[in-house]
Design an enzyme around this catalytic site. Structure first.
Site, short mmCIF file in Angstrom:
data_model
loop_
_atom_site.label_atom_id
_atom_site.label_comp_id
_atom_site.label_asym_id
_atom_site.label_seq_id
_atom_site.Cartn_x
_atom_site.Cartn_y
_atom_site.Cartn_z
N ASP A 84 -1.20 -2.82 -9.11
CA ASP A 84 0.19 -2.76 -8.64
C ASP A 84 1.06 -3.65 -9.54
OD1 ASP A 84 2.23 -2.08 -6.91
OD2 ASP A 84 1.72 -3.58 -5.39
N ASN A 230 2.69 -3.36 2.21
CA ASN A 230 2.01 -4.64 2.07
C ASN A 230 2.41 -5.59 3.20
OD1 ASN A 230 0.62 -6.84 1.07
ND2 ASN A 230 2.13 -7.33 -0.49
P1 13P Z 1 6.22 -4.14 1.17
O1 13P Z 1 5.60 -5.49 1.06
O2 13P Z 1 7.69 -4.21 1.40
O3 13P Z 1 5.54 -3.28 2.16
O4 13P Z 1 6.09 -3.44 -0.27
C1 13P Z 1 4.83 -3.24 -0.84
C2 13P Z 1 4.93 -2.71 -2.22
O5 13P Z 1 5.85 -2.04 -2.58
C3 13P Z 1 3.84 -3.02 -3.16
O6 13P Z 1 4.09 -2.58 -4.44
#
Ligand code: 13P
Length: 282
Positions: A84, A230
């Site tokens: 990521d 996340n």
């Molecule tokens: P959030 O933490 O807002 O759910 O986003 C997660 C995300 O985009 C990881 O790349």
């Protein structure tokens, strides 16, 4: 089964649902996510930020944990292990060499020409190894892993240019943010649809936490095939653990502490699978 994201996201695009990308932080979370998705026959993407990889001991450690859990737990759904927000060509190569099946190169902090150039290098390296590539256009706002960014909306022209690098998926910044929203998210659905139709790529929505359900459904209708989540899992797990620690002041076994968040995180995952439409889509 460890796979890249190509087939799972192309299927999702055609059949109009979105595959969840859940960020992992440790062995237990990885297990909770895999078990829940396997029970629901849902494909899943395990997202690993650079910070999480470093926390867990490095890319090879993460890769070994994921591969071993898939084997030991008899996980039968398609699972992608995805970097990521890879911040450099080198880090993407490192993740690929360690066994990741997909990478995101995030060149959003660079001028468009440089983003395109570096993304192209990652695509060529990754595709020779059957690894898929996600890239970002515009800049997704909010804070993740202690890194804060201002939102800069993606343009259709920029998206078209970046798509020509041969990327498999595109994450256009269209108003979603990492972490919690201040007020309601303001997603530009019109542009989302236009970018989807012009690039024909499966699109990725970052910042999945806190977007109202109707907006998630609308985003899927406008071409989103992968949704990153996340913070929402972090909040669900931490709330349950906090309650557990307040109730049982004598507990000290770390296994009991970590496990006390299992039910809450698994419920949060299942709710997301229902919303995204991935149950029984393996
Ligand atoms: P959030 O933490 O807002 O759910 O986003 C997660 C995300 O985009 C990881 O790349």
């Amino acid at each position: 089964m460890l796979v890249n994201m190509k087939e799972m996201l192309n299927k999702a695009k055609i059949e109009k649902y979105a595959v969840p990308h859940f960020n992992i932080n440790n062995l237990e979370w990885t297990r909770f996510i895999l078990e829940t998705c396997n029970e629901q026959n849902s494909p899943v993407i395990l997202g690993v930020s650079e910070g999480a990889a470093s926390y867990m001991g490095g890319y090879t450690v993460v890769s070994a944990i994921v591969a071993s859990l898939i084997k030991e737990l008899n996980i039968e759904i398609p699972v992608a292990l995805h970097l990521d927000h890879g911040s450099s060509v080198e880090v993407c190569k490192k993740a690929i060499e360690a066994g990741f099946t997909s990478v995101m190169f995030d060149g959003s902090k660079y001028p468009l020409e440089e983003n395109i150039e570096m993304t192209g290098v990652v695509v060529s390296y990754a595709h020779q190894r059957n690894i898929t590539v996600e890239a970002e256009i515009g800049s997704i706002g909010g804070e993740e892993d202690g890194i804060a960014n201002e939102t800069m909306y993606a343009t259709v022209e920029g998206a078209i240019q970046l798509s020509k690098t041969g990327i498999d998926f595109l994450a256009p910044a269209l108003g979603s943010v990492h972490g919690l929203y201040k007020g309601e998210p303001k997603l530009n659905f019109e542009r989302m649809l236009e970018i989807s139709q012009t690039t024909e790529l499966p699109l990725v929505l970052h910042g999945g936490t806190g977007i109202p359900d109707e907006q998630i459904k609308k985003a899927i209708a406008c071409g989103i095939s992968k949704i990153n989540i996340n913070t929402e899992l972090q909040i669900a797990w931490t709330k349950a653990v906090r309650e557990f620690l307040e109730t049982d002041k004598n507990v000290y076994d770390p296994r009991k502490v970590i496990k006390s968040g299992e039910k809450a995180i698994k419920e949060a995952i299942k709710t997301k699978l229902e919303l995204l439409g991935t149950i029984e889509q393996k």
